[in-house]
Design an enzyme around this catalytic site. Structure first.
Site, PDB file in Angstrom:
ATOM      1  N   ASP A  58       8.950  -9.628   1.870  1.00 13.42           N
ATOM      2  CA  ASP A  58       8.980  -9.540   3.322  1.00 13.42           C
ATOM      3  C   ASP A  58      10.452  -9.502   3.677  1.00 13.42           C
ATOM      4  O   ASP A  58      11.247 -10.283   3.147  1.00 13.42           O
ATOM      5  CB  ASP A  58       8.278 -10.722   3.989  1.00 13.42           C
ATOM      6  CG  ASP A  58       7.940 -10.419   5.443  1.00 13.42           C
ATOM      7  OD1 ASP A  58       7.537  -9.271   5.738  1.00 13.42           O
ATOM      8  OD2 ASP A  58       8.083 -11.312   6.292  1.00 13.42           O
ATOM      9  N   SER A  59      10.812  -8.566   4.505  1.00 15.73           N
ATOM     10  CA  SER A  59      12.228  -8.418   4.816  1.00 15.73           C
ATOM     11  C   SER A  59      12.395  -7.936   6.238  1.00 15.73           C
ATOM     12  O   SER A  59      11.455  -7.445   6.862  1.00 15.73           O
ATOM     13  CB  SER A  59      12.890  -7.448   3.835  1.00 15.73           C
ATOM     14  OG  SER A  59      12.247  -6.200   3.867  1.00 15.73           O
ATOM     15  N   LYS A 100      24.770   1.161  -1.571  1.00 16.20           N
ATOM     16  CA  LYS A 100      23.946   0.252  -0.769  1.00 16.20           C
ATOM     17  C   LYS A 100      23.109  -0.649  -1.681  1.00 16.20           C
ATOM     18  O   LYS A 100      23.042  -1.866  -1.479  1.00 16.20           O
ATOM     19  CB  LYS A 100      23.024   1.041   0.157  1.00 16.20           C
ATOM     20  CG  LYS A 100      22.095   0.130   0.946  1.00 16.20           C
ATOM     21  CD  LYS A 100      20.906   0.849   1.510  1.00 16.20           C
ATOM     22  CE  LYS A 100      19.876  -0.158   1.967  1.00 16.20           C
ATOM     23  NZ  LYS A 100      18.606   0.435   2.341  1.00 16.20           N
ATOM     24  N   HIS A 156       0.836  -1.196   0.000  1.00 13.55           N
ATOM     25  CA  HIS A 156       0.000   0.000   0.000  1.00 13.55           C
ATOM     26  C   HIS A 156       0.873   1.248   0.000  1.00 13.55           C
ATOM     27  O   HIS A 156       0.392   2.347   0.237  1.00 13.55           O
ATOM     28  CB  HIS A 156      -0.963  -0.029   1.194  1.00 13.55           C
ATOM     29  CG  HIS A 156      -2.118  -0.957   0.984  1.00 13.55           C
ATOM     30  ND1 HIS A 156      -1.974  -2.321   0.926  1.00 13.55           N
ATOM     31  CD2 HIS A 156      -3.433  -0.720   0.773  1.00 13.55           C
ATOM     32  CE1 HIS A 156      -3.151  -2.884   0.707  1.00 13.55           C
ATOM     33  NE2 HIS A 156      -4.050  -1.931   0.608  1.00 13.55           N
ATOM     34  N   GLY A 185       5.343   4.666  -2.842  1.00 12.12           N
ATOM     35  CA  GLY A 185       6.748   5.033  -2.936  1.00 12.12           C
ATOM     36  C   GLY A 185       7.643   3.881  -3.360  1.00 12.12           C
ATOM     37  O   GLY A 185       8.770   4.098  -3.816  1.00 12.12           O
TER      38      GLY A 185
END
EC number: 3.6.1.66
Length: 194
Positions: A69-70, A175, A10, A13
Site C-alpha cells: 500500500d503506498s 527513480k 489484480h 503489470g
C-alpha cells in the site's frame, strides 16, 4: 526460481517489477490470476492496509502473499491524500485530476510549505501464520505544474530531496534506485533473506 508467492494485486503489470525487486527468488502469481476477491481497504495506515491485503490473499490461496500500500502525503494537507492517494484519482485512475486536486487544496491553505513524502508499506503473510511488514519512504517537494511523462501517479509533481528532476522526468533506473518502493523492498529482502 523458488516457491510461489501471491502478489495481492489484480494488476498483472506489477509482476515483472515485483519479481525483479525480489531478485527472481519467487514464482509470482497474482491474486487476480487466482480469482481471489479484492478486500476492502479498511485500515487507517499504509502498513495496516498492506497487512490486511497480504493476510487476505494468503488465507484464501493457501500460499504466502505479498501486498503493498503506498501513496503521497503532503505536509501542508496534514498528510493527505495519504492512504486515499489512489481514490483522489477517481474511479478512472485519472492522476492528472488527482494532481490538480492536490494543487487546489494547497492553494486553499495559508501555507507555502510544499514538502511531501511517498510511502510504500510491504507485507508478506503466510497462511494462518506470521507476517513481515516493512515501510519505505522518500521525502521531497511538490512542483506545479507537473513535469515529465515517465513513471505514474503523482510522479510529475514530486521532486525527491537532493534532486532537481521530478520522478516524472527521471530515467526509470534513477527513480527506482531511490524510490519509496525500492527502499521498502530492500528492507523486505533483508528481513526475509538475511
Amino acid at each position: 526460481m523458488g516457491a510461489k508467492l501471491v502478489a495481492a494485486t489484480h494488476n498483472p503489470g506489477k509482476v515483472p517489477e515485483i519479481a525483479a525487486l525480489l531478485d527472481g527468488r519467487f514464482e509470482i502469481v497474482t491474486a487476480g490470476q487466482l480469482g481471489l476477491p479484492e478486500p476492502d481497504e479498511t485500515e487507517s495506515t499504509f502498513v495496516g492496509n498492506a497487512l490486511l491485503k497480504a493476510r487476505h490473499a494468503a488465507d484464501l490461496s493457501g500460499l504466502p502473499a505479498l501486498a503493498d500500500d503506498s501513496g503521497l502525503s503532503v505536509t501542508a494537507l496534514d498528510g493527505a491524500p495519504g492512504i486515499f492517494s489512489a481514490r483522489w484519482a477517481g474511479p478512472g485512475k485519472d492522476f492528472a485530476l488527482a494532481m490538480k486536486k492536490v494543487e487546489e487544496r494547497l492553494e486553499e491553505t495559508a501555507s507555502d510549505d510544499r514538502t511531501a513524502w511517498f510511502t510504500s508499506a510491504l507485507a508478506v503473510a503466510w497462511p494462518n501464520g506470521p507476517a513481515v511488514v516493512v515501510e519505505g519512504r522518500v521525502d521531497g517537494t511538490l512542483v506545479f505544474p507537473g513535469r515529465g511523462t515517465r513513471g505514474f501517479g503523482y510522479d510529475p509533481i514530486f521532486v525527491p530531496e537532493g534532486h532537481a528532476l521530478t520522478f516524472g522526468e527521471m530515467e526509470p533506473a534513477a527513480k527506482d534506485a531511490m524510490s519509496h518502493r525500492a527502499r521498502a523492498f530492500a528492507k523486505l529482502k533483508a528481513a526475509l533473506f538475511d
